[in-house]
Design an enzyme around this catalytic site. Structure first.
Site, PDB file in Angstrom:
ATOM      1  N   LYS A 171       0.785  -1.059   0.024  1.00  0.00           N
ATOM      2  CA  LYS A 171      -0.067   0.031  -0.052  1.00  0.00           C
ATOM      3  C   LYS A 171       1.051   1.235  -0.056  1.00  0.00           C
ATOM      4  O   LYS A 171       1.625   1.626   0.978  1.00  0.00           O
ATOM      5  CB  LYS A 171      -0.956   0.083   1.315  1.00  0.00           C
ATOM      6  CG  LYS A 171      -1.815   1.003   1.262  1.00  0.00           C
ATOM      7  CD  LYS A 171      -1.619   1.658   2.639  1.00  0.00           C
ATOM      8  CE  LYS A 171      -2.437   3.231   2.650  1.00  0.00           C
ATOM      9  NZ  LYS A 171      -1.942   4.151   1.605  1.00  0.00           N
ATOM     10  N   GLU A 379       9.728  17.264  14.308  1.00  0.00           N
ATOM     11  CA  GLU A 379       9.777  16.967  13.181  1.00  0.00           C
ATOM     12  C   GLU A 379       8.905  17.910  12.119  1.00  0.00           C
ATOM     13  O   GLU A 379       7.808  17.944  12.145  1.00  0.00           O
ATOM     14  CB  GLU A 379       9.833  15.698  12.680  1.00  0.00           C
ATOM     15  CG  GLU A 379      10.138  15.430  11.279  1.00  0.00           C
ATOM     16  CD  GLU A 379       9.860  14.047  10.554  1.00  0.00           C
ATOM     17  OE1 GLU A 379       8.664  13.674  10.756  1.00  0.00           O
ATOM     18  OE2 GLU A 379      10.706  13.439  10.118  1.00  0.00           O
TER      19      GLU A 379
HETATM   20  P1  NAD Z   1       2.110   8.924   7.244  1.00  0.00           P
HETATM   21  O1  NAD Z   1       2.178   8.427   8.599  1.00  0.00           O
HETATM   22  O2  NAD Z   1       1.049   9.831   7.122  1.00  0.00           O
HETATM   23  O3  NAD Z   1       1.866   7.862   6.272  1.00  0.00           O
HETATM   24  C1  NAD Z   1       2.592   6.772   5.900  1.00  0.00           C
HETATM   25  C2  NAD Z   1       1.829   5.634   5.315  1.00  0.00           C
HETATM   26  O4  NAD Z   1       0.860   5.287   6.233  1.00  0.00           O
HETATM   27  C3  NAD Z   1       1.101   6.088   4.077  1.00  0.00           C
HETATM   28  O5  NAD Z   1       1.086   5.050   2.977  1.00  0.00           O
HETATM   29  C4  NAD Z   1      -0.462   6.195   4.641  1.00  0.00           C
HETATM   30  O6  NAD Z   1      -1.268   5.997   3.801  1.00  0.00           O
HETATM   31  C5  NAD Z   1      -0.588   5.093   5.747  1.00  0.00           C
HETATM   32  N1  NAD Z   1      -1.326   5.357   6.839  1.00  0.00           N
HETATM   33  C6  NAD Z   1      -2.136   6.500   7.248  1.00  0.00           C
HETATM   34  N2  NAD Z   1      -2.936   5.977   8.489  1.00  0.00           N
HETATM   35  C7  NAD Z   1      -2.812   4.738   8.250  1.00  0.00           C
HETATM   36  C8  NAD Z   1      -3.528   3.752   9.223  1.00  0.00           C
HETATM   37  N3  NAD Z   1      -4.565   4.097  10.074  1.00  0.00           N
HETATM   38  N4  NAD Z   1      -3.254   2.470   9.029  1.00  0.00           N
HETATM   39  C9  NAD Z   1      -2.248   1.892   8.259  1.00  0.00           C
HETATM   40  N5  NAD Z   1      -1.599   2.616   7.418  1.00  0.00           N
HETATM   41  C10 NAD Z   1      -1.895   4.237   7.504  1.00  0.00           C
HETATM   42  O7  NAD Z   1       3.466   9.457   6.822  1.00  0.00           O
HETATM   43  P2  NAD Z   1       4.010  10.314   5.543  1.00  0.00           P
HETATM   44  O8  NAD Z   1       3.299  11.854   5.792  1.00  0.00           O
HETATM   45  O9  NAD Z   1       3.404   9.569   4.178  1.00  0.00           O
HETATM   46  O10 NAD Z   1       5.470  10.440   5.497  1.00  0.00           O
HETATM   47  C11 NAD Z   1       6.314  11.631   6.089  1.00  0.00           C
HETATM   48  C12 NAD Z   1       7.073  10.648   7.372  1.00  0.00           C
HETATM   49  O11 NAD Z   1       7.676   9.691   7.174  1.00  0.00           O
HETATM   50  C13 NAD Z   1       7.926  11.739   8.102  1.00  0.00           C
HETATM   51  O12 NAD Z   1       7.695  11.537   9.594  1.00  0.00           O
HETATM   52  C14 NAD Z   1       9.172  10.995   7.885  1.00  0.00           C
HETATM   53  O13 NAD Z   1      10.224  11.149   8.881  1.00  0.00           O
HETATM   54  C15 NAD Z   1       8.971   9.618   7.856  1.00  0.00           C
HETATM   55  N6  NAD Z   1       9.939   8.771   6.965  1.00  0.00           N
HETATM   56  C16 NAD Z   1      10.888   7.886   7.665  1.00  0.00           C
HETATM   57  C17 NAD Z   1      11.801   7.322   7.096  1.00  0.00           C
HETATM   58  C18 NAD Z   1      12.687   6.535   7.834  1.00  0.00           C
HETATM   59  O14 NAD Z   1      13.427   5.761   7.167  1.00  0.00           O
HETATM   60  N7  NAD Z   1      12.978   6.703   9.173  1.00  0.00           N
HETATM   61  C19 NAD Z   1      11.970   7.465   5.593  1.00  0.00           C
HETATM   62  C20 NAD Z   1      11.007   8.128   5.062  1.00  0.00           C
HETATM   63  C21 NAD Z   1       9.973   8.963   5.657  1.00  0.00           C
END
Ligand code: NAD
Length: 477
Positions: A171, A379
């Protein structure tokens, strides 16, 4: 317009679709991508479960050939896929092509790993008994990815999952379905049996949640925000399921008095602002000792003046737009918070307009920040960086480690003593000396500590720790 559909049990399905909008030009629709339902997700999980027994016993040469073919096709199409990535996410075209090349290299690496699968045979402490230690695939892996690395993160989860004999329900993030669709299409055509890799695009609260709620998903690998990561953790504990989380960061970069100023400024500008500051490994805290502070701030400000913020596809652009309106609001809210907290706005902070309508924000630098301010602790995930002045190396190290996160940390110094001490004593999972905190290799472990990560490392041969389960077998001779 064509609808790019979900892949479930080897069939392309789905008629409800969502527009994928270009953040560099909000008038442009990159494509229409299927909006999966709970039912679609359940079907995908069932398909992955049904495909698991055969795939888990598939030959390593078959896995090698499929992963290699995918890597080769991604490399051959790097310019086209890079352009798709730049259009849907907003990182500059050279950055996007670089990320696409990396995705190809990840598939090449795991194509090789498939041929190197091995176990151990050891003597028992008891007579006439042999002991074998092997790695079994986990089963159905749920892959949930964020928007900021639309092709590399899917690649670094899908490639090892398949390499070690797992089946997948994938997903991608809502904002960037294009690259995910493309790599699933490539793998499907490369010859993956039906149901081994399923793609369900759609909302996190629907598709993601259905994955978390399913007892048939045996492992979840998640990259995204800390808040969603906690939900993944809670649901996974409930199902006694293995999980791996890569989450946020507030990565420090220390600049010591003895630093090479050019090296320090290049590293800070790159890690703070390239990819619009939207990298989990971006340095958003520049921790600078007194003796070099003013010279460093002056040189960095001069550098920021030369950086061009514009359409990601335009030659000469250094910084593309922010990914969407919501993230732009988060960035500007934090700029306001920084002002109110008493940090000094040394550069940027303003929205800008360009030829095409998009989410353009100046790179923003705060000075006179403290490590206790919200802009230094939370962040932001945008091109907003604070400079924190410190007394000496000890103060710098303590400030760098004083954070709930622990993904990446950097130091700019010409002192071997301080570089060595920092590598040993930084509380981050990855440490960079005289390099940007962002920018890593694909064949070595990636991951953090404290609030940034949970579970085994990703990438390289360390990926096996998550995607397999160790079995110990005893045989009477
Ligand atoms: P997000 O948590 O909003 O979304 C990440 C994923 O989770 C998306 O596919 C989203 O649709 C899904 N999601 C949302 N709600 C969910 C639920 N209830 N159940 C299951 N899945 C769900 O994050 P984002 O805004 O897409 O990404 C940004 C974040 O990602 C930042 O905090 C960044 O630091 C982090 N990030 C971390 C790394 C790492 O390796 N540490 C790498 C890249 C990004």
């Amino acid at each position: 317009m064509t609808i790019y559909q979900n892949l479930i049990a080897g069939e392309w399905v789905g008629s409800d679709a969502t527009k994928n909008i270009n953040p560099s030009n909000t008038n442009e629709v990159v494509g229409l991508y299927a909006d999966g339902s709970t039912e679609d997700t359940k079907n995908a999980i069932a398909a992955a479960k049904a495909a698991f027994p055969a795939w888990s016993r598939s030959g390593i040469w078959e896995r090698h050939v499929i992963l290699k073919k995918a890597g080769d096709e991604i490399m051959a199409r790097k310019d086209e896929l890079g352009a798709l990535l730049a259009r849907e996410e907003g990182k500059t075209l050279p950055e996007a092509i670089g990320e696409t090349i990396r995705a190809s290299q990840i598939f090449e690496f795991f194509a090789g790993e498939a041929l190197r699968l091995a176990g151990e045979v050891v003597p028992s402490v008891r007579p006439n008994i042999g002991v074998e230690i092997t790695r079994d695939p986990l089963g159905v892996i749920g892959i949930i990815t964020p928007w900021n690395f639309p092709i590399a993160i899917p690649a670094w989860k899908i490639a090892p999952a398949l390499c070690y004999g797992n089946t997948v329900v994938f997903k991608p993030a809502e904002l960037v379905p294009g690259c995910s669709w493309a790599i699933v299409d490539i793998l499907h055509r490369a010859g993956l049996p039906k149901g081994v890799l399923n793609l369900v695009m759609g909302k996190g609260s629907v598709v993601g949640q259905a994955m978390l709620d399913s007892p048939d998903v045996t492992g979840i690998t998640f990259t995204g925000s800390t808040g969603t990561g906690r939900r993944v953790a809670a649901a996974s504990i409930e199902h006694n399921r293995k999980f791996q989380l890569e989450m946020g960061g507030k990565n420090p970069m220390v600049v010591l008095d003895d630093a090479d100023l050019t090296v320090a400024v290049e590293a800070a500008a790159n890690s703070g602002f390239f990819s619009t500051g939207q990298r989990c490994t971006a340095s958003s805290r520049l921790i600078v000792t007194e003796g070099i502070h003013d010279r460093f701030v002056a040189a960095l400000t001069e550098k920021l003046n030369t950086l061009v913020v514009d359409n990601a596809m335009k030659p000469g652009t250094h910084i593309g737009p922010v990914v969407d309106e919501k993230q732009l609001k988060t960035d500007t809210d934090y700029i306001e918070i920084g002002r109110k907290e008493g940090a000094k706005l040394a550069f940027g902070g303003e929205l800008i307009t360009r030829e095409t309508p998009g989410f353009y924000l100046q790179p923003t630098l705060f000075t006179e920040a403290t490590n206790q301010m919200r802009i230094s602790r939370e962040e932001i995930f945008g091109p907003v960086v604070s400079v924190i002045r410190v007394k000496d190396y000890d103060d710098a190290l303590a400030t760098a480690n004083d954070t709930p996160f622990g993904l990446s940390a950097g130091i700019a110094t010409t002192s071997l003593k301080h570089a060595t001490h920092f590598k040993r004593n930084s509380e981050a999972g990855m440490v960079m000396v005289n390099l940007p905190t962002a920018g890593v290799d694909f064949h070595v472990p990636f991951g953090g500590r404290k609030g940034s990560s949970y579970g085994p490392r990703e990438q390289g041969k360390y990926a096996a720790e998550f995607y397999t389960s160790v079995k110990t077998a005893y045989t009477l001779a």
